[in-house]
Design a protein around this motif. Structure first.
Motif, short mmCIF file in Angstrom:
data_model
loop_
_atom_site.label_atom_id
_atom_site.label_comp_id
_atom_site.label_asym_id
_atom_site.label_seq_id
_atom_site.Cartn_x
_atom_site.Cartn_y
_atom_site.Cartn_z
N SER A 49 0.85 -1.19 0.00
CA SER A 49 0.00 0.00 0.00
C SER A 49 0.88 1.24 0.00
N ALA A 50 0.25 2.39 -0.13
CA ALA A 50 0.97 3.66 -0.04
C ALA A 50 1.47 3.86 1.39
N THR A 55 -2.54 8.12 1.15
CA THR A 55 -3.78 8.20 0.35
C THR A 55 -4.71 9.27 0.91
N GLU A 82 1.04 4.18 -4.26
CA GLU A 82 1.52 2.80 -4.26
C GLU A 82 2.74 2.63 -5.17
N PHE A 144 -3.71 -1.70 -5.14
CA PHE A 144 -4.84 -0.77 -5.16
C PHE A 144 -5.16 -0.21 -6.55
N ARG A 159 -10.98 1.93 -1.19
CA ARG A 159 -10.13 1.97 0.01
C ARG A 159 -9.80 0.55 0.48
N GLY A 160 -8.55 0.36 0.83
CA GLY A 160 -8.10 -0.97 1.27
C GLY A 160 -7.83 -1.91 0.11
N GLY A 161 -7.82 -1.36 -1.11
CA GLY A 161 -7.80 -2.18 -2.32
C GLY A 161 -6.56 -3.04 -2.53
N THR A 162 -5.47 -2.76 -1.81
CA THR A 162 -4.28 -3.60 -1.98
C THR A 162 -4.55 -5.03 -1.52
N ASP A 163 -5.48 -5.21 -0.59
CA ASP A 163 -5.87 -6.57 -0.20
C ASP A 163 -6.42 -7.33 -1.42
N1 ASP Z 1 -3.70 3.13 -0.10
C1 ASP Z 1 -5.06 2.70 -0.31
C2 ASP Z 1 -5.91 3.11 0.89
O1 ASP Z 1 -5.43 3.79 1.78
C3 ASP Z 1 -5.16 1.23 -0.59
C4 ASP Z 1 -4.72 0.32 0.54
O2 ASP Z 1 -4.16 0.77 1.54
O3 ASP Z 1 -4.92 -0.89 0.39
O4 ASP Z 1 -7.07 2.80 0.91
#
Ligand code: ASP
Ligand code: ADP
Ligand code: MG
Length: 411
Positions: A49-50, A55, A82, A144, A159-163
């Motif tokens: 992730s970033a 973000t 990212e 992400f 949001r959270g897209g790296t998962d």
């Molecule tokens: N950087 C993005 C976020 O803060 C994606 C991630 O962290 O997975 O949502």
């Protein structure tokens, strides 16, 4: 060091969240983990992730420039976070004497639909990733983000897209999937709120879906959907220790707790609609417009009386502007309605697969909240979840009380 590649080696996809790559020391620590895995003879793909709150900072910057940033440009902006972290991790791996290469989502072949800021992964064509692995390199993929063939544009996954990036890569590469974060696994409640929350050894896909959907942000909802659909087991564990984390997998046949976890979210906004015409097609017109705007609707409640209907539904905070526009659009076909926005609510939920065969969970939940003098605004249920919308002010108190009442803590 050049490492001779072996085609029969196991591949692992390791995902590190923003707090795990927040500063140069942490980035070096992540690189060390990747190198250790490589030296054990594993083919290593990492998606990161970033750094830290990058973000959020980029979103604030966009907001300072424009009240409604153009979604395409927002994705151009957000996807840079990212790229930065994955290039930095690759540099740190080089310094440890190993070969590494970083790719953007598009270079890694992550193909999405064209929906900016919440694109869904359609397929992965990871030719360059496989080629680099075959050359013995550690591969870094910017999380992400992806690329739409329809528009030839960069997209981001929400949001959270790296998962989601991690799970989709693991499925495409036939790899195992490890998701590293600042907590050592999935707990019976957010460990930041409940001091005696207990780490769960195994969570079924089904329960994890409900947990993610109701606010346990340790795993992104879409990532769990992908994992279930593609049968990818996830190991959620700590970046900063080697302890065994939580396995998210097919738990069929296992004995399942009546209540496994309490989850919460402080992100809900409720739209309460009054004077909705009580005739077939009103709800359809409203929710067609809302769906077309890609708004994620959660709880829906309708009451009918005196010739008109009252309809309430909740949406995440970030979807509020799109929901407003959708409701304006719907009124063109159903006529004017009264709209109230309630922004001071939060949600607390109980999740457990055993609930299905044990009645009484909802009653005990309501009793516990009543004993705390907490008023319920909306209630919704699924076969394995009960959710209550309550004043946001009382969310943490409710989580602690329910965790205690259902005996979920450390024994
Ligand atoms: N950087 C993005 C976020 O803060 C994606 C991630 O962290 O997975 O949502
Ligand atoms: P990352 O940045 O690594 O993706 P997130 O911040 O998205 O990590 O998710 C980890 C956070 O999820 C934890 O810091 C924790 O506060 C929160 N969390 C909420 N509910 C739970 C839960 N049931 N179990 C573990 N963590 C949880
Ligand atoms: Mg996350």
């Amino acid at each position: 060091m050049s490492t001779a590649p072996e085609s029969n080696q196991e591949t692992v996809v390791m995902k590190f969240g923003g707090s795990s790559v927040a500063d140069p020391d942490k980035i070096r620590q992540v690189a060390r983990r990747l190198v250790d895995a490589r030296e054990r003879g594993v083919r290593v793909v990492a998606t990161v992730s970033a750094m830290g709150d990058t973000t959020d900072t980029l979103l604030e910057l966009a907001g300072a420039i424009s009240p409604h940033p153009h979604p395409r440009e927002l994705d151009m902006l957000l996807s840079t976070g990212e790229r930065i972290s994955c290039a930095l991790v690759a540099m740190a791996v080089h310094d440890l004497g190993h070969e590494a290469v970083s790719f953007t989502g598009s270079q890694a072949g992550i193909i999405t639909d064209p929906v900016h800021t919440k694109a869904k992964i359609r397929e992965i064509t990871p030719f360059r990733v496989v080629e680099a692995l075959d050359e013995g390199r550690i591969v870094l993929v910017a999380g992400f983000q992806g690329f739409s063939r329809d528009t030839m544009d960069v997209t981001t996954l929400g949001r959270g897209g790296t998962d989601a990036t991690a799970v989709a890569l693991a499925a495409a590469l036939g790899a195992t999937c490890e998701i590293y974060s600042d907590v050592p696994g999935v707990f019976t409640a957010d460990p930041r709120i409940v001091a005696d929350a207990r780490k769960l050894a195994v969570v079924s896909y089904e329960e994890m879906l409900e947990m993610a959907a109701s606010g346990a942000k340790v795993l992104m909802l879409r990532a769990v959907e992908l994992a279930r659909g593609q049968r990818v087991p996830i190991h959620a564990r700590s970046t900063f220790s080697d302890e065994e984390g939580t396995r998210i997998e097919d738990a069929e046949g296992m004995e399942q707790a009546i209540v496994s976890a309490v989850t919460h979210s402080e992100d809900e906004v409720v739209f309460a609609l009054r004077a909705v015409p009580d005739r077939p097609g009103s709800a359809a017109a409203i929710f067609d417009a809302v769906a077309a705007a890609h708004v994620n609707v959660d709880t829906i409640l309708q009451n009918v009386g005196h010739g008109s209907a009252e309809l309430s539904f909740s949406v995440p905070h970030e979807d509020v502007p799109a929901a407003r526009r959708a409701l304006e659009h719907a009124q063109e076909s159903i006529g004017a309605i009264k709209i109230e926005e309630i922004a001071d609510l939060g949600k607390v939920s109980l999740v457990g697969a055993g609930m299905r065969s044990h009645p009484g969970v909802a009653a005990r939940m309501f009793r516990t909240l009543a004993d705390e003098q907490i008023n319920l605004r909306l209630i919704s249920t699924s076969p394995i979840k009960v959710s209550c919308l309550i004043p946001r002010l009382h969310v943490e108190q409710a989580v602690r009380a329910l965790h205690e009442a259902f005996g979920l803590g450390e024994q």
